[in-house]
Structures are given as C-alpha cells and as structure tokens.
Design a protein around this motif. Structure first.
Motif, mmCIF file in Angstrom:
data_model
loop_
_atom_site.group_PDB
_atom_site.id
_atom_site.type_symbol
_atom_site.label_atom_id
_atom_site.label_comp_id
_atom_site.label_asym_id
_atom_site.label_seq_id
_atom_site.Cartn_x
_atom_site.Cartn_y
_atom_site.Cartn_z
ATOM 1 N N VAL A 1 -86.396 -15.256 -13.877
ATOM 2 C CA VAL A 1 -85.377 -14.224 -14.085
ATOM 3 C C VAL A 1 -85.735 -13.355 -15.291
ATOM 4 O O VAL A 1 -85.637 -12.127 -15.249
ATOM 5 N N ALA A 2 -86.171 -14.014 -16.374
ATOM 6 C CA ALA A 2 -86.538 -13.277 -17.589
ATOM 7 C C ALA A 2 -87.750 -12.391 -17.347
ATOM 8 O O ALA A 2 -87.813 -11.256 -17.829
ATOM 9 N N LEU A 3 -88.729 -12.887 -16.595
ATOM 10 C CA LEU A 3 -89.926 -12.097 -16.317
ATOM 11 C C LEU A 3 -89.596 -10.861 -15.498
ATOM 12 O O LEU A 3 -90.242 -9.813 -15.636
ATOM 13 N N ASN A 4 -88.574 -10.946 -14.667
ATOM 14 C CA ASN A 4 -88.133 -9.792 -13.878
ATOM 15 C C ASN A 4 -87.234 -8.852 -14.664
ATOM 16 O O ASN A 4 -86.801 -7.822 -14.141
ATOM 17 N N GLY A 5 -86.912 -9.228 -15.903
ATOM 18 C CA GLY A 5 -86.110 -8.347 -16.746
ATOM 19 C C GLY A 5 -84.649 -8.288 -16.371
ATOM 20 O O GLY A 5 -83.951 -7.333 -16.721
ATOM 21 N N ARG A 6 -84.151 -9.301 -15.665
ATOM 22 C CA ARG A 6 -82.751 -9.306 -15.247
ATOM 23 C C ARG A 6 -81.870 -9.952 -16.315
ATOM 24 O O ARG A 6 -82.350 -10.681 -17.194
ATOM 25 N N ALA A 7 -80.561 -9.689 -16.228
ATOM 26 C CA ALA A 7 -79.603 -10.245 -17.199
ATOM 27 C C ALA A 7 -79.657 -11.773 -17.154
ATOM 28 O O ALA A 7 -79.700 -12.380 -16.076
ATOM 29 N N MET A 8 -79.615 -12.398 -18.323
ATOM 30 C CA MET A 8 -79.797 -13.847 -18.424
ATOM 31 C C MET A 8 -78.485 -14.615 -18.586
ATOM 32 O O MET A 8 -78.463 -15.828 -18.368
ATOM 33 N N ARG A 9 -77.414 -13.950 -18.958
ATOM 34 C CA ARG A 9 -76.201 -14.672 -19.340
ATOM 35 C C ARG A 9 -75.638 -15.508 -18.188
ATOM 36 O O ARG A 9 -75.408 -16.715 -18.349
ATOM 37 N N ALA A 10 -75.405 -14.883 -17.042
ATOM 38 C CA ALA A 10 -74.823 -15.610 -15.904
ATOM 39 C C ALA A 10 -75.730 -16.743 -15.417
ATOM 40 O O ALA A 10 -75.260 -17.873 -15.215
ATOM 41 N N PRO A 11 -77.049 -16.522 -15.218
ATOM 42 C CA PRO A 11 -77.921 -17.630 -14.827
ATOM 43 C C PRO A 11 -77.924 -18.779 -15.833
ATOM 44 O O PRO A 11 -77.968 -19.953 -15.441
ATOM 45 N N ILE B 1 -75.455 -19.667 -17.838
ATOM 46 C CA ILE B 1 -74.179 -20.376 -17.714
ATOM 47 C C ILE B 1 -74.198 -21.293 -16.499
ATOM 48 O O ILE B 1 -73.748 -22.446 -16.551
ATOM 49 N N VAL B 2 -74.714 -20.787 -15.369
ATOM 50 C CA VAL B 2 -74.803 -21.610 -14.160
ATOM 51 C C VAL B 2 -75.683 -22.832 -14.405
ATOM 52 O O VAL B 2 -75.328 -23.954 -14.007
ATOM 53 N N THR B 3 -76.812 -22.632 -15.065
ATOM 54 C CA THR B 3 -77.711 -23.751 -15.349
ATOM 55 C C THR B 3 -77.027 -24.810 -16.200
ATOM 56 O O THR B 3 -77.089 -26.014 -15.900
ATOM 57 N N GLY B 4 -76.367 -24.369 -17.265
ATOM 58 C CA GLY B 4 -75.673 -25.320 -18.132
ATOM 59 C C GLY B 4 -74.582 -26.076 -17.399
ATOM 60 O O GLY B 4 -74.424 -27.302 -17.587
ATOM 61 N N ALA B 5 -73.828 -25.383 -16.544
ATOM 62 C CA ALA B 5 -72.733 -26.031 -15.808
ATOM 63 C C ALA B 5 -73.268 -27.076 -14.832
ATOM 64 O O ALA B 5 -72.730 -28.194 -14.739
ATOM 65 N N VAL B 6 -74.334 -26.746 -14.108
ATOM 66 C CA VAL B 6 -74.895 -27.697 -13.138
ATOM 67 C C VAL B 6 -75.466 -28.914 -13.847
ATOM 68 O O VAL B 6 -75.270 -30.059 -13.408
ATOM 69 N N VAL B 7 -76.163 -28.704 -14.947
ATOM 70 C CA VAL B 7 -76.726 -29.828 -15.705
ATOM 71 C C VAL B 7 -75.607 -30.746 -16.198
ATOM 72 O O VAL B 7 -75.730 -31.984 -16.152
ATOM 73 N N LEU B 8 -74.514 -30.169 -16.671
ATOM 74 C CA LEU B 8 -73.386 -30.967 -17.142
ATOM 75 C C LEU B 8 -72.781 -31.785 -16.010
ATOM 76 O O LEU B 8 -72.463 -32.976 -16.189
ATOM 77 N N VAL B 9 -72.617 -31.178 -14.838
ATOM 78 C CA VAL B 9 -72.056 -31.898 -13.688
ATOM 79 C C VAL B 9 -72.956 -33.064 -13.297
ATOM 80 O O VAL B 9 -72.479 -34.171 -12.999
ATOM 81 N N VAL B 10 -74.257 -32.858 -13.308
ATOM 82 C CA VAL B 10 -75.206 -33.923 -12.952
ATOM 83 C C VAL B 10 -75.096 -35.086 -13.928
ATOM 84 O O VAL B 10 -75.055 -36.259 -13.527
ATOM 85 N N ALA B 11 -75.025 -34.790 -15.217
ATOM 86 C CA ALA B 11 -74.928 -35.853 -16.220
ATOM 87 C C ALA B 11 -73.613 -36.613 -16.102
ATOM 88 O O ALA B 11 -73.591 -37.858 -16.136
ATOM 89 N N VAL B 12 -72.515 -35.890 -15.949
ATOM 90 C CA VAL B 12 -71.196 -36.528 -15.868
ATOM 91 C C VAL B 12 -71.082 -37.401 -14.622
ATOM 92 O O VAL B 12 -70.523 -38.511 -14.665
ATOM 93 N N SER B 13 -71.618 -36.938 -13.496
ATOM 94 C CA SER B 13 -71.521 -37.716 -12.259
ATOM 95 C C SER B 13 -72.274 -39.036 -12.370
ATOM 96 O O SER B 13 -71.830 -40.061 -11.840
ATOM 97 N N ALA B 14 -73.402 -39.043 -13.069
ATOM 98 C CA ALA B 14 -74.149 -40.287 -13.253
ATOM 99 C C ALA B 14 -73.441 -41.214 -14.235
ATOM 100 O O ALA B 14 -73.387 -42.427 -14.032
ATOM 101 N N LEU B 15 -72.873 -40.642 -15.297
ATOM 102 C CA LEU B 15 -72.144 -41.463 -16.273
ATOM 103 C C LEU B 15 -70.886 -42.058 -15.653
ATOM 104 O O LEU B 15 -70.502 -43.191 -15.980
#
Length: 385
Positions: free
Chosen positions: A85-95, A97-111
């Motif tokens: 995404v960064a190499l294509n010069g696109r906005a990074m904020r939304a991607p 946020i999505v990455t952080g949210a998915v990572v959090l869900v994965v960690a919480v589900s395992a815990l």
C-alpha cells in the motif's frame, strides 16, 4: 527420514531469523523508505512468531505463547500488505487500523481459549486473518506503481499461495477437524513450517528487488539529496520530494499545478519483437526528448522505472492543452527520427490541481494512469485524468 514438528519449526525459525537479519541490515544501510521499513517489520514479526511457537513446543503450559505467536504471524502478513500500500502511495491510516484490529482479534480469541485451548487455540481467526491480508496483498500488488513492475508478479504468487493455503486449511479444519487424516497429512504444523520456509525465502528476494528503486540516498529526514540522471531527469524519489514542495507552495500562493505523465507502448514487447537494442534506444531518446521539450522551468522526473512526468505551476491563462499537444508532437517526431524498426505509441496524461487538489502523489498517479491508458489503447494522445 521423518522430521518432527519441533525440528521443522526450528528450521523455519532459523530461515526467518537469517532473512530478517539480512533485510534489516539492508534497511539500516540504505536508510529505507516506508515500504522497506514495513516489510522489515513483517520479517521481525515473523521472527517473533517463530520464537513463540518454539516456546510453546518446549513449554506446553505457557499457552500465552500461542496467542502471541498467532498475532505476530498475522501481523507479518499484514505488514507485507501495508508495504505494498505504501509503495503505491495510497493512504495508510485505514489499512493500519484494519491490521491492528485483526491482530487484536486473533490474540484475544486464542487467549479466550485458556490453558485448555491446546495447539489450535483461536485457529479460525488466525487462519482467516492470514487469508484476509494475503488476499489484500495479492490484489494490491496488481495495482498502481507496484503492479507495473514485473518483479511484483512474484509477490502476487506468494500472497495468492498463502491465501489459498489458509482458506483451504480453514475449510478442512471446520469440516473434518484437526485430528482428521486429511488435516494431519496436508495442513498440520510440519507442512506449514515447510511452506513458511519456502515463502519467506521467496518473499525476501522479491521485496528486496521491489524496494531497490526506492533506496536512493535520502540523507536525514529533514535533508534530501536530489539525484538526476545524465539527461537531467530527476530520479523518482527526488522528483516526488520536489513536487511535494512545489504543490505545497502553489497551494499557499493560490496557484495551480499541472502534472503531465508520459508513457510509451510496452517496451518489453518492442524488445521481444524487434530486439533489445531498439527498445533501449527508444527509452534513452524518450528521456532526452522529454527533457528537451518540457517547459523550461518544469520539473522532469521518473514516475517509476518506465514512466516519466513533467510538472509545472499554472496560471488561469496557461493553455495546458497546448503544452500537452506540443510536447506529444515533439516526442513523436524525435522518436520517429531514430530510424528504429517501430515507433511506439506515446501516451500523454494530464492531471491538474483544479480537479484533483494539491496532493502531489495523487496528481502524479492520476497523470501516470491516464498516460498508461492512452499508450495502451491509442485513445486521445493527451488524455485528461
């Protein structure tokens, strides 16, 4: 010879660690841009994930290691996508946020599975999180600037294989369970470790090639060195940095900015059909001709490895259409005088701040996309973005 899960996981960890170290050393020495730093973060996350899995295999009571390892693994795939995404010069904020949210869900589900969760605690969110980012990464490598680089096809294949693997793994896990013969023979930890080794080696190679053009000298964050080739054409990073400054000043002064993208019909096909000498001569003459015929005070730089761009400020009286037509006609005449076996189609694309604002990356991308379309289709030699 039969290798157990611990041996294969150790081998995978060794490959990831060595790859991460090599990539990080390059990142430090080249003072890499945002795409390179995000990809370096991916390899760091992968290293951390592998260490967590080894800790789990050695100390089964430490169930937290599975949760942290799963989250780090998904984060590694997410960082690969973010780098694209960064190499294509696109906005990074939304991607991001999505990455952080998915990572959090994965960690919480395992815990949430607790000490009794076992090897497959939070498996479904883990599988689907990786599949999501792998699909997003594969799509991103086919878009924008990165999609026009032949080496990006390797990363597309890598992400597509990972997506297919995790989707299939999810389906078998849900329908047959982790103790089924099919899952244990095709989708268990040992097979996953072997696949990880293969994909990591391939990914390091491809991302290193992709970031090569992003690694010109940067100096400190507040000081940049402008780099030009022998024809006076600004290299890509220098052009982007200078155009950003011009756009900011033009916006403050209430002036317009015009970016003209220039592309020729696929030089690779020219090289195959008529020989690499003709293609190289066309590419060299194009750079010389653009610099020769561009407005005197205009910026002339690389859009990427094959495209060029001309940028200049405008007034209400500036006839942008005339500038584009004159530039197009001059380029065609100069290329025709070469005497090569073929004269390629020259595509011109125009983007102006009145339509797209003063964001330098947006202007350059719009102009380049319009030029690529014009070169590929022959429609409208100076296509307005």
């Amino acid at each position: 010879m039969i290798l157990d899960a611990l041996t294969l996981q150790t081998a995978a960890t060794l490959v990831i660690v060595v790859s991460a170290i090599m990539y990080l050393l390059d990142t430090l020495m080249l003072r890499d841009g945002l795409p390179g730093r995000l990809w370096a973060s991916a390899y760091l996350s992968g290293t951390f994930s592998a260490v967590c899995y080894i800790a789990w295999l050695l100390l089964p009571d430490v169930f937290v290691a599975v949760a942290v390892g799963n989250a780090a693994f998904v984060a590694a795939t997410g960082f690969i996508w973010l780098g694209c995404v960064a190499l294509n010069g696109r906005a990074m904020r939304a991607p991001a946020i999505v990455t952080g949210a998915v990572v959090l869900v994965v960690a919480v589900s395992a815990l949430a599975a607790g000490p009794g969760g076992g090897d497959w605690a939070g498996a479904i969110p883990f599988f689907l999180g990786n599949a999501l980012f792998a699909v997003a990464g594969a799509i991103e490598t086919r878009r924008g600037a990165i999609g026009r680089r032949w080496s990006a096809a390797g990363l597309t294949v890598i992400m597509a294989v990972e997506a297919l693997w995790f989707v299939s793994r999810t389906l078998v896990f849900v329908t047959s369970g982790p103790d089924s013969e099919l899952f244990r023979s095709v989708f268990d930890t040992r097979v996953s470790a072997l696949l990880t080794i293969t994909l990591v080696i391939a990914a390091v190679t491809v991302t290193s090639v992709l970031r090569a053009n992003e690694s010109t000298l940067r100096g400190t964050p507040d000081i940049r060195r402008l780099s030009v080739d022998a024809n006076g054409v600004l290299l890509r990073e220098s052009f982007e940095a200078t155009l950003a400054i011009v756009c900011a000043r033009a916006r403050t002064a209430g002036e317009g900015v015009c970016v003209i993208g220039i592309r020729v019909d696929d030089l690779k096909r020219v090289a195959v059909a008529f020989g690499p000498e003709d293609a190289e001569e066309i590419a060299r003459e194009l750079r010389r001709a653009v610099r020769r015929h561009a407005p005197t005070m205009a910026l002339v730089g690389e859009a990427d490895t094959t495209g060029l761009a001309v940028a200049f400020t405008t007034e209400p009286t500036t006839d942008i259409g005339r500038v584009a037509r004159v530039l197009h006609g001059s380029l065609v005449k100069d290329l025709a005088r070469l005497g090569t076996s073929v004269v390629p189609v020259v595509g011109i694309g125009v983007a102006v701040s009145a339509d797209h604002g003063w964001d330098s990356r947006s202007l350059a991308t719009r102009a380049d996309e319009a030029a690529a379309h014009a070169a590929a289709t022959g429609e409208q030699a100076f296509r307005i973005a």
